[in-house]
Design an enzyme around this catalytic site. Structure first.
Site, short mmCIF file in Angstrom:
data_model
loop_
_atom_site.label_atom_id
_atom_site.label_comp_id
_atom_site.label_asym_id
_atom_site.label_seq_id
_atom_site.Cartn_x
_atom_site.Cartn_y
_atom_site.Cartn_z
N HIS A 6 0.85 -1.20 0.00
CA HIS A 6 0.00 0.00 0.00
C HIS A 6 0.89 1.25 0.00
O HIS A 6 1.70 1.43 0.89
CB HIS A 6 -0.91 0.01 1.24
CG HIS A 6 -2.15 -0.82 1.07
ND1 HIS A 6 -3.33 -0.53 1.71
CD2 HIS A 6 -2.38 -1.93 0.34
CE1 HIS A 6 -4.25 -1.41 1.36
NE2 HIS A 6 -3.70 -2.28 0.53
N TYR A 19 -9.38 6.02 6.99
CA TYR A 19 -9.51 6.45 8.39
C TYR A 19 -10.53 7.59 8.41
O TYR A 19 -10.37 8.59 7.72
CB TYR A 19 -8.17 6.96 8.91
CG TYR A 19 -7.12 5.90 9.11
CD1 TYR A 19 -6.35 5.43 8.05
CD2 TYR A 19 -6.90 5.35 10.38
CE1 TYR A 19 -5.38 4.45 8.24
CE2 TYR A 19 -5.92 4.38 10.58
CZ TYR A 19 -5.18 3.93 9.51
OH TYR A 19 -4.22 2.95 9.70
N PRO A 41 -4.33 1.40 18.51
CA PRO A 41 -4.11 0.80 17.19
C PRO A 41 -4.25 1.77 16.01
O PRO A 41 -3.98 1.41 14.88
CB PRO A 41 -5.18 -0.29 17.12
CG PRO A 41 -6.23 0.15 18.08
CD PRO A 41 -5.53 0.89 19.17
N LYS A 98 0.94 0.52 14.99
CA LYS A 98 2.35 0.44 15.39
C LYS A 98 2.66 -0.74 16.31
O LYS A 98 3.83 -1.08 16.51
CB LYS A 98 2.77 1.74 16.11
CG LYS A 98 2.81 2.94 15.20
CD LYS A 98 3.79 2.74 14.07
CE LYS A 98 3.64 3.79 12.98
NZ LYS A 98 4.30 3.37 11.73
N TYR A 138 3.83 7.00 9.43
CA TYR A 138 2.98 5.84 9.14
C TYR A 138 3.80 4.69 8.55
O TYR A 138 3.61 3.53 8.92
CB TYR A 138 1.87 6.23 8.16
CG TYR A 138 0.74 5.23 8.07
CD1 TYR A 138 0.74 4.22 7.11
CD2 TYR A 138 -0.32 5.27 8.98
CE1 TYR A 138 -0.29 3.28 7.05
CE2 TYR A 138 -1.35 4.34 8.92
CZ TYR A 138 -1.33 3.35 7.95
OH TYR A 138 -2.34 2.41 7.89
#
Ligand code: APR
Ligand code: PHB
Length: 391
Positions: free
Chosen positions: A72, A201, A293, A297, A384
């Site tokens: 991704h 998100y 979450p 990580k 990220y």
């Protein structure tokens, strides 16, 4: 029984440490209180940083991840009824994450350990650790009604947040840092195609939502829910209806629903224990730190801890104590940066009971700035995909 490293816990941290030590020629035994099936039944996040993928390759267990994992290069942020893509690959000079479930990582590590004929004691009862600040570190456990003792040079506490290792450290020798969030995540797994090819998100006035996946035919969804909620309070239909409410109209239209194959509720917390070493006892993964979450990580920090720990043990047996002497400080520098990112992303995307109208506008303004600023998006992107490992 005697071994060089006694590992407590056969989750991702313990299994990956065992695999890396085997590759380095260091002998290790794993003691796990649950059954292998129980360990595999736990559904957890599935976004791997490149450093984690590299460690799985180093451990010799990366083949299925490369074959079945989904690279991704971006994520989408949904707020105010529209989605905004963060082009992670472009913003980080080509880096990406791999979507590959933690269950599959654990399965690959378990299989490799079995093929290599390495000792893992499942369903060990009454595990205890002894003399880790003395001359004869030992791990004791009962199996099949018989008590056993493992004499070792080092004990690796990979036994998670509720484990025995951190709990065995004198309170005066350890400092705990914690933030508990006033909400939980309700997760659902379904054999349905994902809403989009990348993760979404969502910040919504009704609460956070996340659209993730395990494969092109298996999806993973999360809804922010109350700490008082129980899984039984949420029928599949209620879940899908609430998710549609929180998604932007286009994503809601694309949502394919189906029966849940797993549903669970997990609270969110930030937690760090300092230091991560106590004599011959070394903590790694959730035994030492917990992240909400939101930033995906948890697994990645567990992997980076044991990557450093395996190298430190191998260096010790090669004659250098530098690695074990600096293990804790090197881990904690990366842990605290991941804690900050996970706390920031959680604070930005969730509804907080004490967040007034001003707080709502602050979240909205930060999101508008984030998606409109290359600098701000770059900060999100480089955290990220994971910050560099410090060797
Ligand atoms: N004795 C032996 N084993 C134990 C004990 C004990 N007293 N207590 C706990 N364990 C085992 C648990 O059954 C579990 O299998 O230790 C293992 C710890 O695994 P995790 O909790 O998965 O922690 P870790 O390996 O650090 O992996 C962190 O897992 O929970 C997720 O979100 C977390 O993705 C992160 C990752
Ligand atoms: C998941 O797929 O379970 C997942 C993905 C990203 C997150 C959290 C969970 O931030």
């Amino acid at each position: 029984m005697r071994t060089q490293v006694a590992i407590v816990g056969a989750g991702p941290a313990g299994l990956l440490l065992g695999a890396l030590l085997h590759r380095a020629g260091v002998d290790a035994v794993i003691v796990e209180r649950r059954s292998a099936d129980y360990v595999l039944s736990r559904i957890r996040a599935g976004v791997l940083e490149q450093t984690t993928a590299d460690l799985l390759d180093e451990a010799g267990v990366g083949a299925r991840m490369h074959a079945e994992g989904l690279p991704h290069g971006g994520i989408e942020l949904s707020f105010g009824g529209t989605r905004h893509r963060i082009d992670i690959q472009q913003l980080t000079g080509g880096k990406h994450v791999t979507v590959y479930g933690q269950t599959e990582v654990t399965r690959d590590l378990m299989h490799a350990r079995e093929v290599d004929g390495l000792t893992t004691v499942y369903e060990a009862e009454g595990v205890s650790v002894h003399d880790f600040d003395g001359a004869r570190p030992r791990v004791r456990y009962q199996h099949g009604g018989v008590w056993h003792e493992i004499e070792c040079d080092f004990i690796a506490g990979c036994d998670g947040f509720h484990g025995v290792c951190r709990a065995s450290v004198p309170t005066a020798a350890i400092q705990l840092f914690e933030r508990v969030y006033p909400f939980a995540w309700l997760g659902l797994l379904s054999e349905t195609p994902p809403v989009r090819e990348e993760l979404i998100y969502t910040r919504h006035e009704r609460g956070f939502a996340l659209c993730s996946m395990r494969s092109p035919t298996r999806s993973r969804y999360y809804l922010q829910c109350s700490l008082d909620d129980k899984v039984a309070d949420w029928s599949d239909d209620a879940f899908w209806d609430e998710l549609r409410h929180r998604l932007d109209p286009e994503a809601a239209e694309s949502l394919v629903t189906g029966p849940s194959i797993e549903k669970s509720i997990a609270p969110l917390r930030s937690f760090v224990a300092e230091p991560m070493r106590f004599g011959c006892l070394f903590l790694a993964g959730d035994a030492a730190h917990i992240v909400p979450p939101t930033g995906a990580k948890g697994l990645n920090l567990a992997a980076s801890d044991v990557g450093l720990l395996a190298r430190a043990f191998a260096e010790f047996y090669a004659g250098s104590e530098q690695g074990i002497a600096t293990y804790s400080e090197r881990c904690l520098r990366r842990v605290w940066k991941a804690e900050r990112f996970s706390w920031w992303f959680t604070s930005l995307m969730h509804q907080f009971p004490d967040n007034n109208a001003f707080g709502q506008r602050m979240q909205q303004a930060e999101l508008a700035y984030l998606v409109g600023s290359v600098a701000a998006s770059t900060v999100l992107a480089e955290n990220y995909v994971g910050l560099p490992l410090e060797h």
